[in-house]
Design a protein around this motif. Structure first.
Motif, PDB file in Angstrom:
ATOM      1  N   GLU A  94      36.869  68.784  50.568  1.00 61.46           N
ATOM      2  CA  GLU A  94      35.644  68.154  50.803  1.00 61.46           C
ATOM      3  C   GLU A  94      35.337  68.623  52.335  1.00 61.46           C
ATOM      4  OE1 GLU A  94      35.570  63.911  50.397  1.00 61.46           O
ATOM      5  OE2 GLU A  94      35.432  63.875  48.183  1.00 61.46           O
ATOM      6  N   PHE A  95      34.207  68.918  52.527  1.00 60.37           N
ATOM      7  CA  PHE A  95      33.681  69.352  53.899  1.00 60.37           C
ATOM      8  C   PHE A  95      32.263  69.188  53.944  1.00 60.37           C
ATOM      9  CE2 PHE A  95      32.640  72.438  50.429  1.00 60.37           C
ATOM     10  CZ  PHE A  95      31.493  72.898  50.795  1.00 60.37           C
ATOM     11  N   GLU A  96      31.899  69.283  55.377  1.00 64.75           N
ATOM     12  CA  GLU A  96      30.460  68.611  55.664  1.00 64.75           C
ATOM     13  C   GLU A  96      29.632  69.648  55.809  1.00 64.75           C
ATOM     14  OE1 GLU A  96      29.762  65.283  56.181  1.00 64.75           O
ATOM     15  OE2 GLU A  96      31.789  64.988  55.394  1.00 64.75           O
ATOM     16  N   VAL A  97      28.358  69.542  55.419  1.00 63.30           N
ATOM     17  CA  VAL A  97      27.254  70.531  55.612  1.00 63.30           C
ATOM     18  C   VAL A  97      26.375  69.846  56.529  1.00 63.30           C
ATOM     19  CG1 VAL A  97      25.439  71.764  54.322  1.00 63.30           C
ATOM     20  CG2 VAL A  97      27.858  71.826  53.341  1.00 63.30           C
ATOM     21  N   PRO A  98      25.738  70.681  57.551  1.00 70.28           N
ATOM     22  CA  PRO A  98      24.554  70.098  58.233  1.00 70.28           C
ATOM     23  C   PRO A  98      23.084  70.145  57.508  1.00 70.28           C
ATOM     24  CG  PRO A  98      25.554  72.154  59.236  1.00 70.28           C
ATOM     25  CD  PRO A  98      26.338  71.825  58.146  1.00 70.28           C
TER      26      PRO A  98
ATOM     27  N   ASN B  46      30.465  70.500  44.151  1.00 72.09           N
ATOM     28  CA  ASN B  46      29.587  69.196  43.768  1.00 72.09           C
ATOM     29  C   ASN B  46      29.466  68.907  42.354  1.00 72.09           C
ATOM     30  OD1 ASN B  46      29.446  68.797  46.571  1.00 72.09           O
ATOM     31  ND2 ASN B  46      27.430  69.888  46.630  1.00 72.09           N
TER      32      ASN B  46
ATOM     33  N   GLU C  38      24.740  70.129  49.483  1.00 64.90           N
ATOM     34  CA  GLU C  38      24.050  68.921  50.056  1.00 64.90           C
ATOM     35  C   GLU C  38      24.463  68.539  51.421  1.00 64.90           C
ATOM     36  OE1 GLU C  38      25.633  66.208  46.840  1.00 64.90           O
ATOM     37  OE2 GLU C  38      24.850  67.308  45.497  1.00 64.90           O
ATOM     38  N   PRO C  39      23.079  68.241  52.168  1.00 65.03           N
ATOM     39  CA  PRO C  39      23.637  67.746  53.560  1.00 65.03           C
ATOM     40  C   PRO C  39      24.709  66.756  53.476  1.00 65.03           C
ATOM     41  CG  PRO C  39      21.047  67.858  53.174  1.00 65.03           C
ATOM     42  CD  PRO C  39      21.915  68.187  51.922  1.00 65.03           C
ATOM     43  N   GLY C  40      25.458  66.664  54.211  1.00 67.06           N
ATOM     44  CA  GLY C  40      26.773  65.646  54.218  1.00 67.06           C
ATOM     45  C   GLY C  40      27.861  66.203  53.652  1.00 67.06           C
ATOM     46  N   THR C  41      28.607  65.426  52.827  1.00 67.65           N
ATOM     47  CA  THR C  41      30.080  65.500  52.253  1.00 67.65           C
ATOM     48  C   THR C  41      29.743  66.229  50.730  1.00 67.65           C
ATOM     49  OG1 THR C  41      30.977  63.622  53.219  1.00 67.65           O
ATOM     50  CG2 THR C  41      31.863  64.751  51.294  1.00 67.65           C
ATOM     51  N   ASN C  42      30.415  67.599  50.943  1.00 65.29           N
ATOM     52  CA  ASN C  42      30.275  68.233  49.535  1.00 65.29           C
ATOM     53  C   ASN C  42      31.755  68.543  49.145  1.00 65.29           C
ATOM     54  OD1 ASN C  42      27.614  69.979  49.234  1.00 65.29           O
ATOM     55  ND2 ASN C  42      27.718  69.252  51.268  1.00 65.29           N
ATOM     56  N   ARG C  43      32.037  68.677  47.808  1.00 67.56           N
ATOM     57  CA  ARG C  43      33.229  68.849  47.271  1.00 67.56           C
ATOM     58  C   ARG C  43      33.345  70.320  46.569  1.00 67.56           C
ATOM     59  NH1 ARG C  43      37.748  66.179  46.209  1.00 67.56           N
ATOM     60  NH2 ARG C  43      38.716  66.611  44.018  1.00 67.56           N
TER      61      ARG C  43
END
Length: 148
Positions: free
Chosen positions: A26-30, A56, A77-82
């Motif tokens: 899981e990682f974050e996307v601005p 996702n 997607e902005p926020g958490t992505n899988r």
């Protein structure tokens, strides 16, 4: 915890593994990465021998040759992505491992006893797995009129 070839693993069963392994993160996307005109590529770096990518929960494609890269524009997607990457290798490493075992302990049965003119026991292991580095590569799309 880290990417690398299965053939370098301390456990012999993994060094000689033949099949599919799944990598998950899981990682974050601005939010800026989903702006109009921003294209995103997922670059898996290097892997052997083929990989299926799910982002996702959506099938994002299969890669089997360099560059191991997919356009994931619109899937982030902005926020958490899988991200999930399933990597499959060939059965060569299992045959190489079996060549060093007594017949009763081998996991495979085949009449193919050689590769490249050498017995399996003399063949080098193939790098396998997701080797990376895995990265997202942003690019800005611009239309250019070439007829002027």
């Amino acid at each position: 915890d880290k990417l690398g070839s299965w053939t370098e693993h301390e456990m012999e069963a993994i060094r000689h593994y033949s099949g599919i392994a799944r990598y998950e993160i899981e990682f974050e996307v601005p939010v800026e990465w989903s702006e109009e005109g921003v294209r995103m590529d997922l670059d898996l770096g290097s892997l052997w021998s083929m990989g299926r990518v799910t982002l996702n929960g959506r099938d994002s494609g299969i890669v089997w040759k360099p560059p191991f890269r997919l356009d994931v524009t619109g899937l982030l997607e902005p926020g958490t992505n899988r991200l999930e990457v399933e990597v499959a290798n060939t059965w060569a490493n299992r045959l190489i491992g079996d060549a060093g075992l007594p017949a009763g302990e081998r996991r495979t049965r085949t009449n193919i006893t050689r590769s490249g003119g050498k017995p399996w026991g003399e063949v080098a292991l193939n790098e396998s797995g997701l080797l990376g580095p895995v990265r997202l590569i942003p690019a800005t799309s611009r239309r250019v009129n070439l007829s002027e």
